[in-house]
Design a protein around this motif. Structure first.
Motif, PDB file in Angstrom:
ATOM      1  N   THR A 196      40.538 103.877  87.150  1.00 43.39           N
ATOM      2  CA  THR A 196      39.513 103.587  86.126  1.00 43.39           C
ATOM      3  C   THR A 196      40.038 102.683  85.197  1.00 43.39           C
ATOM      4  O   THR A 196      41.125 102.686  84.714  1.00 43.39           O
ATOM      5  CB  THR A 196      39.414 104.948  85.412  1.00 43.39           C
ATOM      6  OG1 THR A 196      38.840 105.881  86.404  1.00 43.39           O
ATOM      7  CG2 THR A 196      38.541 104.710  84.301  1.00 43.39           C
TER       8      THR A 196
ATOM      9  N   SER B 213      34.842 103.980  86.492  1.00 41.96           N
ATOM     10  CA  SER B 213      35.392 104.428  87.696  1.00 41.96           C
ATOM     11  C   SER B 213      35.876 103.472  88.934  1.00 41.96           C
ATOM     12  O   SER B 213      35.308 102.308  88.853  1.00 41.96           O
ATOM     13  CB  SER B 213      34.990 105.713  88.271  1.00 41.96           C
ATOM     14  OG  SER B 213      33.574 105.276  88.937  1.00 41.96           O
TER      15      SER B 213
ATOM     16  N   LYS C  59      26.642 102.452  73.234  1.00 40.30           N
ATOM     17  CA  LYS C  59      25.833 102.721  74.199  1.00 40.30           C
ATOM     18  C   LYS C  59      24.502 102.163  73.913  1.00 40.30           C
ATOM     19  O   LYS C  59      23.710 101.992  72.750  1.00 40.30           O
ATOM     20  CB  LYS C  59      25.503 104.534  74.136  1.00 40.30           C
ATOM     21  CG  LYS C  59      26.379 105.281  74.714  1.00 40.30           C
ATOM     22  CD  LYS C  59      26.214 106.911  74.321  1.00 40.30           C
ATOM     23  CE  LYS C  59      27.404 107.719  75.325  1.00 40.30           C
ATOM     24  NZ  LYS C  59      27.112 109.177  74.942  1.00 40.30           N
TER      25      LYS C  59
ATOM     26  N   ARG D 205      30.854 105.861  87.987  1.00 38.59           N
ATOM     27  CA  ARG D 205      30.820 106.405  86.713  1.00 38.59           C
ATOM     28  C   ARG D 205      31.230 105.622  85.656  1.00 38.59           C
ATOM     29  O   ARG D 205      31.900 104.783  85.803  1.00 38.59           O
ATOM     30  CB  ARG D 205      31.650 107.897  86.675  1.00 38.59           C
ATOM     31  CG  ARG D 205      31.307 109.018  87.536  1.00 38.59           C
ATOM     32  CD  ARG D 205      31.862 110.063  87.356  1.00 38.59           C
ATOM     33  NE  ARG D 205      31.450 111.135  87.992  1.00 38.59           N
ATOM     34  CZ  ARG D 205      31.977 112.228  88.130  1.00 38.59           C
ATOM     35  NH1 ARG D 205      33.010 112.899  87.317  1.00 38.59           N
ATOM     36  NH2 ARG D 205      31.615 113.377  88.769  1.00 38.59           N
ATOM     37  N   THR D 206      30.410 105.551  84.704  1.00 37.98           N
ATOM     38  CA  THR D 206      30.514 104.794  83.239  1.00 37.98           C
ATOM     39  C   THR D 206      30.463 105.573  82.098  1.00 37.98           C
ATOM     40  O   THR D 206      29.909 106.709  82.010  1.00 37.98           O
ATOM     41  CB  THR D 206      29.719 103.536  83.307  1.00 37.98           C
ATOM     42  OG1 THR D 206      28.307 103.939  83.252  1.00 37.98           O
ATOM     43  CG2 THR D 206      29.817 102.577  84.404  1.00 37.98           C
ATOM     44  N   TYR D 207      31.360 105.184  81.193  1.00 37.92           N
ATOM     45  CA  TYR D 207      31.501 105.847  79.918  1.00 37.92           C
ATOM     46  C   TYR D 207      31.497 104.959  78.749  1.00 37.92           C
ATOM     47  O   TYR D 207      32.061 103.896  78.780  1.00 37.92           O
ATOM     48  CB  TYR D 207      32.796 106.703  79.808  1.00 37.92           C
ATOM     49  CG  TYR D 207      33.051 107.648  81.127  1.00 37.92           C
ATOM     50  CD1 TYR D 207      33.705 107.079  82.445  1.00 37.92           C
ATOM     51  CD2 TYR D 207      32.959 108.995  81.178  1.00 37.92           C
ATOM     52  CE1 TYR D 207      33.756 107.829  83.247  1.00 37.92           C
ATOM     53  CE2 TYR D 207      33.053 109.734  82.346  1.00 37.92           C
ATOM     54  CZ  TYR D 207      33.566 109.063  83.673  1.00 37.92           C
ATOM     55  OH  TYR D 207      33.902 110.060  84.546  1.00 37.92           O
ATOM     56  N   TYR D 208      30.896 105.496  77.754  1.00 35.27           N
ATOM     57  CA  TYR D 208      30.909 104.572  76.762  1.00 35.27           C
ATOM     58  C   TYR D 208      31.078 105.299  75.482  1.00 35.27           C
ATOM     59  O   TYR D 208      30.580 106.599  75.259  1.00 35.27           O
ATOM     60  CB  TYR D 208      29.317 103.789  76.405  1.00 35.27           C
ATOM     61  CG  TYR D 208      29.134 103.025  77.778  1.00 35.27           C
ATOM     62  CD1 TYR D 208      28.379 103.571  78.716  1.00 35.27           C
ATOM     63  CD2 TYR D 208      29.557 101.765  77.751  1.00 35.27           C
ATOM     64  CE1 TYR D 208      28.027 102.654  79.946  1.00 35.27           C
ATOM     65  CE2 TYR D 208      29.329 100.752  78.981  1.00 35.27           C
ATOM     66  CZ  TYR D 208      28.545 101.465  79.915  1.00 35.27           C
ATOM     67  OH  TYR D 208      28.027 100.500  80.944  1.00 35.27           O
TER      68      TYR D 208
ATOM     69  N   TRP E  10      40.831 108.903  75.526  1.00 36.63           N
ATOM     70  CA  TRP E  10      41.081 108.274  76.552  1.00 36.63           C
ATOM     71  C   TRP E  10      42.397 107.344  76.591  1.00 36.63           C
ATOM     72  O   TRP E  10      43.000 107.155  75.497  1.00 36.63           O
ATOM     73  CB  TRP E  10      39.948 107.070  76.973  1.00 36.63           C
ATOM     74  CG  TRP E  10      38.743 107.447  77.462  1.00 36.63           C
ATOM     75  CD1 TRP E  10      37.766 107.968  76.529  1.00 36.63           C
ATOM     76  CD2 TRP E  10      38.343 107.448  78.728  1.00 36.63           C
ATOM     77  NE1 TRP E  10      36.895 108.261  77.442  1.00 36.63           N
ATOM     78  CE2 TRP E  10      37.068 108.054  78.830  1.00 36.63           C
ATOM     79  CE3 TRP E  10      39.008 107.089  79.899  1.00 36.63           C
ATOM     80  CZ2 TRP E  10      36.143 108.144  79.937  1.00 36.63           C
ATOM     81  CZ3 TRP E  10      38.141 107.564  81.036  1.00 36.63           C
ATOM     82  CH2 TRP E  10      36.779 107.975  81.214  1.00 36.63           C
TER      83      TRP E  10
ATOM     84  N   ARG F 168      41.085 110.239  81.335  1.00 31.29           N
ATOM     85  CA  ARG F 168      40.072 110.928  79.970  1.00 31.29           C
ATOM     86  C   ARG F 168      40.897 112.264  79.898  1.00 31.29           C
ATOM     87  O   ARG F 168      40.862 113.217  80.767  1.00 31.29           O
ATOM     88  CB  ARG F 168      38.562 111.018  80.439  1.00 31.29           C
ATOM     89  CG  ARG F 168      37.611 111.721  79.694  1.00 31.29           C
ATOM     90  CD  ARG F 168      36.593 111.688  80.009  1.00 31.29           C
ATOM     91  NE  ARG F 168      35.459 112.079  79.032  1.00 31.29           N
ATOM     92  CZ  ARG F 168      34.076 112.251  79.388  1.00 31.29           C
ATOM     93  NH1 ARG F 168      33.797 112.620  80.304  1.00 31.29           N
ATOM     94  NH2 ARG F 168      33.357 112.438  78.258  1.00 31.29           N
TER      95      ARG F 168
END
Length: 120
Positions: A31, A50, A63, A55-58, A105, A100
């Motif tokens: 990641t 990822s 966002k 998968r994405t995270y903000y 993070w 995570r």
């Protein structure tokens, strides 16, 4: 090594695309993501993706405006910054080997930063 580029000066509402090229080892199974930091503040998480891009995270603050992507064939991660605001002004850091650990993070590898300045 992680080499970030693409920062610069842009007016509010504008866009930039940051790139992070990995060399010396592959990060394709890890990641990866981006953090940012302003003077006097802690480095904060911005976005993560990822290993396969599935998968994405903000961070809530970005966002709908920022988008993270990657090209594993080129061992490169990107961050598209749209609808930029003056408060987005910061040094942006590429990070690898992200884990995570809510609410944080944790990065195992860091690149040098690239400065993004948004004028009002």
């Amino acid at each position: 090594q992680l080499q970030a580029s693409g920062g610069g000066l842009v007016q509010a509402g504008g866009s930039l695309r940051l790139s992070c090229a990995a060399s010396g080892r592959t990060f394709i199974y890890n990641t990866m993501g981006w953090f940012r930091q302003t003077p006097g503040k802690e480095r904060e998480f911005v976005a993560a993706i990822s290993w396969n891009g599935g998968r994405t995270y903000y961070a809530d603050s970005v966002k709908g405006r920022f988008s993270v992507s990657r090209d594993n064939a080129k061992n490169t991660v990107f961050l598209q910054l749209n609808s930029l605001k003056p408060e987005d002004t910061a040094v942006y850091y590429c990070a690898g080997d992200l884990e995570r650990r809510p609410p944080k993070w944790i990065a195992g590898s860091w690149g040098q930063g690239t400065l993004v300045t948004v004028s009002s």
